[in-house]
Design a protein around this motif. Structure first.
Motif, PDB file in Angstrom:
ATOM      1  N   GLY A 100       0.771  -1.236   0.000  1.00 59.25           N
ATOM      2  CA  GLY A 100       0.000   0.000   0.000  1.00 59.25           C
ATOM      3  C   GLY A 100       0.794   1.272   0.000  1.00 59.25           C
ATOM      4  N   GLY A 101       2.007   1.245  -0.537  1.00 58.03           N
ATOM      5  CA  GLY A 101       2.742   2.488  -0.665  1.00 58.03           C
ATOM      6  C   GLY A 101       3.055   3.104   0.670  1.00 58.03           C
ATOM      7  N   MET A 102       2.569   4.294   0.914  1.00 54.26           N
ATOM      8  CA  MET A 102       2.900   5.004   2.141  1.00 54.26           C
ATOM      9  C   MET A 102       2.240   4.368   3.354  1.00 54.26           C
ATOM     10  SD  MET A 102       2.822   8.987   1.063  1.00 54.26           S
ATOM     11  CE  MET A 102       3.070   9.472   2.745  1.00 54.26           C
ATOM     12  N   THR A 103       1.300   3.474   3.128  1.00 53.56           N
ATOM     13  CA  THR A 103       0.663   2.850   4.284  1.00 53.56           C
ATOM     14  C   THR A 103       1.406   1.603   4.722  1.00 53.56           C
ATOM     15  OG1 THR A 103      -0.774   1.374   3.026  1.00 53.56           O
ATOM     16  CG2 THR A 103      -1.547   3.618   3.346  1.00 53.56           C
ATOM     17  N   ASP A 104       2.445   1.241   3.970  1.00 52.94           N
ATOM     18  CA  ASP A 104       3.120  -0.010   4.300  1.00 52.94           C
ATOM     19  C   ASP A 104       3.751   0.040   5.683  1.00 52.94           C
ATOM     20  OD1 ASP A 104       6.418   0.384   3.306  1.00 52.94           O
ATOM     21  OD2 ASP A 104       4.893   1.894   2.883  1.00 52.94           O
ATOM     22  N   THR A 105       3.716  -1.095   6.339  1.00 52.56           N
ATOM     23  CA  THR A 105       4.252  -1.206   7.687  1.00 52.56           C
ATOM     24  C   THR A 105       5.732  -1.536   7.623  1.00 52.56           C
ATOM     25  OG1 THR A 105       2.119  -1.934   8.545  1.00 52.56           O
ATOM     26  CG2 THR A 105       4.082  -2.480   9.845  1.00 52.56           C
ATOM     27  N   GLN A 106       6.517  -0.865   8.421  1.00 54.42           N
ATOM     28  CA  GLN A 106       7.932  -1.161   8.526  1.00 54.42           C
ATOM     29  C   GLN A 106       8.142  -2.178   9.640  1.00 54.42           C
ATOM     30  OE1 GLN A 106      10.397   2.379   8.679  1.00 54.42           O
ATOM     31  NE2 GLN A 106       8.995   3.490   7.344  1.00 54.42           N
ATOM     32  N   TYR A 107       8.921  -3.205   9.335  1.00 46.67           N
ATOM     33  CA  TYR A 107       9.241  -4.240  10.306  1.00 46.67           C
ATOM     34  C   TYR A 107      10.714  -4.110  10.673  1.00 46.67           C
ATOM     35  CZ  TYR A 107       4.710  -6.070   9.086  1.00 46.67           C
ATOM     36  OH  TYR A 107       3.358  -6.203   8.893  1.00 46.67           O
ATOM     37  N   PHE A 108      10.979  -4.100  11.973  1.00 46.94           N
ATOM     38  CA  PHE A 108      12.312  -3.793  12.468  1.00 46.94           C
ATOM     39  C   PHE A 108      13.074  -5.035  12.904  1.00 46.94           C
ATOM     40  CE2 PHE A 108      12.590   0.834  12.856  1.00 46.94           C
ATOM     41  CZ  PHE A 108      11.284   1.178  12.559  1.00 46.94           C
ATOM     42  N   GLY A 109      14.374  -4.957  12.740  1.00 41.34           N
ATOM     43  CA  GLY A 109      15.262  -5.953  13.291  1.00 41.34           C
ATOM     44  C   GLY A 109      15.576  -5.640  14.741  1.00 41.34           C
ATOM     45  N   PRO A 110      16.374  -6.498  15.406  1.00 42.91           N
ATOM     46  CA  PRO A 110      16.667  -6.313  16.831  1.00 42.91           C
ATOM     47  C   PRO A 110      17.659  -5.188  17.108  1.00 42.91           C
ATOM     48  CG  PRO A 110      17.837  -8.204  16.001  1.00 42.91           C
ATOM     49  CD  PRO A 110      16.950  -7.751  14.889  1.00 42.91           C
ATOM     50  N   GLY A 111      18.375  -4.747  16.074  1.00 41.69           N
ATOM     51  CA  GLY A 111      19.312  -3.649  16.246  1.00 41.69           C
ATOM     52  C   GLY A 111      20.714  -4.100  16.607  1.00 41.69           C
ATOM     53  N   THR A 112      21.655  -3.202  16.382  1.00 43.34           N
ATOM     54  CA  THR A 112      23.037  -3.385  16.823  1.00 43.34           C
ATOM     55  C   THR A 112      23.352  -2.263  17.810  1.00 43.34           C
ATOM     56  OG1 THR A 112      23.768  -4.370  14.725  1.00 43.34           O
ATOM     57  CG2 THR A 112      25.459  -3.395  16.155  1.00 43.34           C
ATOM     58  N   ARG A 113      23.741  -2.663  18.996  1.00 37.10           N
ATOM     59  CA  ARG A 113      24.100  -1.656  20.005  1.00 37.10           C
ATOM     60  C   ARG A 113      25.597  -1.381  19.901  1.00 37.10           C
ATOM     61  NH1 ARG A 113      21.794   0.483  24.384  1.00 37.10           N
ATOM     62  NH2 ARG A 113      20.048  -0.989  24.237  1.00 37.10           N
ATOM     63  N   LEU A 114      25.932  -0.160  19.514  1.00 34.55           N
ATOM     64  CA  LEU A 114      27.323   0.234  19.348  1.00 34.55           C
ATOM     65  C   LEU A 114      27.778   1.050  20.542  1.00 34.55           C
ATOM     66  CD1 LEU A 114      29.930   0.566  17.622  1.00 34.55           C
ATOM     67  CD2 LEU A 114      28.891   2.654  16.699  1.00 34.55           C
ATOM     68  N   THR A 115      28.917   0.667  21.087  1.00 35.58           N
ATOM     69  CA  THR A 115      29.561   1.446  22.146  1.00 35.58           C
ATOM     70  C   THR A 115      30.935   1.859  21.648  1.00 35.58           C
ATOM     71  OG1 THR A 115      28.397   0.223  23.874  1.00 35.58           O
ATOM     72  CG2 THR A 115      30.355   1.477  24.524  1.00 35.58           C
ATOM     73  N   VAL A 116      31.168   3.168  21.641  1.00 30.73           N
ATOM     74  CA  VAL A 116      32.465   3.699  21.213  1.00 30.73           C
ATOM     75  C   VAL A 116      33.185   4.228  22.450  1.00 30.73           C
ATOM     76  CG1 VAL A 116      33.668   5.307  19.705  1.00 30.73           C
ATOM     77  CG2 VAL A 116      31.483   4.315  18.975  1.00 30.73           C
ATOM     78  N   LEU A 117      34.362   3.673  22.713  1.00 31.99           N
ATOM     79  CA  LEU A 117      35.124   4.052  23.911  1.00 31.99           C
ATOM     80  C   LEU A 117      36.211   5.051  23.595  1.00 31.99           C
ATOM     81  CD1 LEU A 117      35.498   0.489  25.452  1.00 31.99           C
ATOM     82  CD2 LEU A 117      33.761   2.210  25.975  1.00 31.99           C
TER      83      LEU A 117
END
Lengths: 117, 115
Positions: A100-117
């Motif tokens: 449905g174009g702009m009505t389409d649902t986005q499905y997310f992944g679990p993510g990558t947590r980045l820590t920069v020291l």
């Protein structure tokens, strides 16, 4: 049906080092998104792909960030060099334009947590 | 420009009681509205969306949301909260008639359901 896959889940690096994140979208989803989520904030779009074309990268800091989706399937987001302020969660999402174009649902992944020291 | 406001950082409710998580939006044109939930160390999970039609939208896990155009609100509701509903909830909006617009998220509301 497998969801959006991201790796690694966690990454710790020292500043000025390079880092890369990988995302494999849901099968058949030709739209892929990379988001940045800072602590206590909602996700913010970095870049959107339609197949292999980056159609919206206005929020991507191009001096240090780059992304590619060479075959229109999986994608890599790279930071070089990383800075302390890049510590965040990097989320990948995908959607199908046939829903449905702009009505389409986005499905997310679990993510990558980045820590920069 | 489009924006979303979630006025409460945290909502506390006892298990079995009804819950409401508030969201107001600002867009040029008709809005597409979404609710997502995020559990610790997990990505966002889609709950429901409003595109057009009935103002009351039903979604996953017994959640529903009411679209109110005059108040520019899209509050998330559930008649009876569960401890397992404790998570971070995000409201998001996309404008309808301005071409493709990115999904803009609120800052999130933490829901804490006590036993």
């Amino acid at each position: 049906e497998a969801g959006v896959v991201q790796s690694p889940r966690y990454k710790i690096i020292e500043k000025k080092q390079p880092v890369a994140f990988w995302c494999n979208p849901i099968s058949g989803h030709n739209t892929l998104y990379w988001y940045l989520q800072n602590l206590g904030q909602g996700p913010e779009l970095l870049i959107r792909y339609e197949n292999e074309e980056a159609v919206d990268d206005s929020q991507l800091p191009k001096d240090r960030f780059s992304a590619e989706r060479l075959k229109g399937v999986d994608s890599t987001l790279k930071i070089q060099p990383a800075e302390l302020g890049d510590s965040a969660v990097y989320l990948c999402a995908s959607s199908s334009p046939f829903a449905g174009g702009m009505t389409d649902t986005q499905y997310f992944g679990p993510g990558t947590r980045l820590t920069v020291l | 420009a489009q924006s979303v406001a979630q006025p409460e950082d945290q909502v506390n409710v006892a298990e079995g009681n009804p819950l409401t998580v508030k969201c107001t939006y600002s867009v040029s044109g008709n809005p597409y509205l979404f609710w997502y939930v995020q559990y610790p160390n997990r990505g966002l999970q889609f709950l429901l969306k409003y595109i057009t039609g009935d103002n009351l939208v039903k979604g996953s896990y017994g959640f529903e949301a009411e679209f109110n155009k005059s108040q520019t609100s899209f509050h998330l509701k559930k008649p009876s909260a569960l401890v397992s509903d404790s998570a971070l909830y995000f409201c998001a909006v996309r404008a309808f008639n301005t071409g493709f617009q990115k999904l803009v998220f609120g800052t999130g509301t933490r829901l804490l359901v006590s036993p």
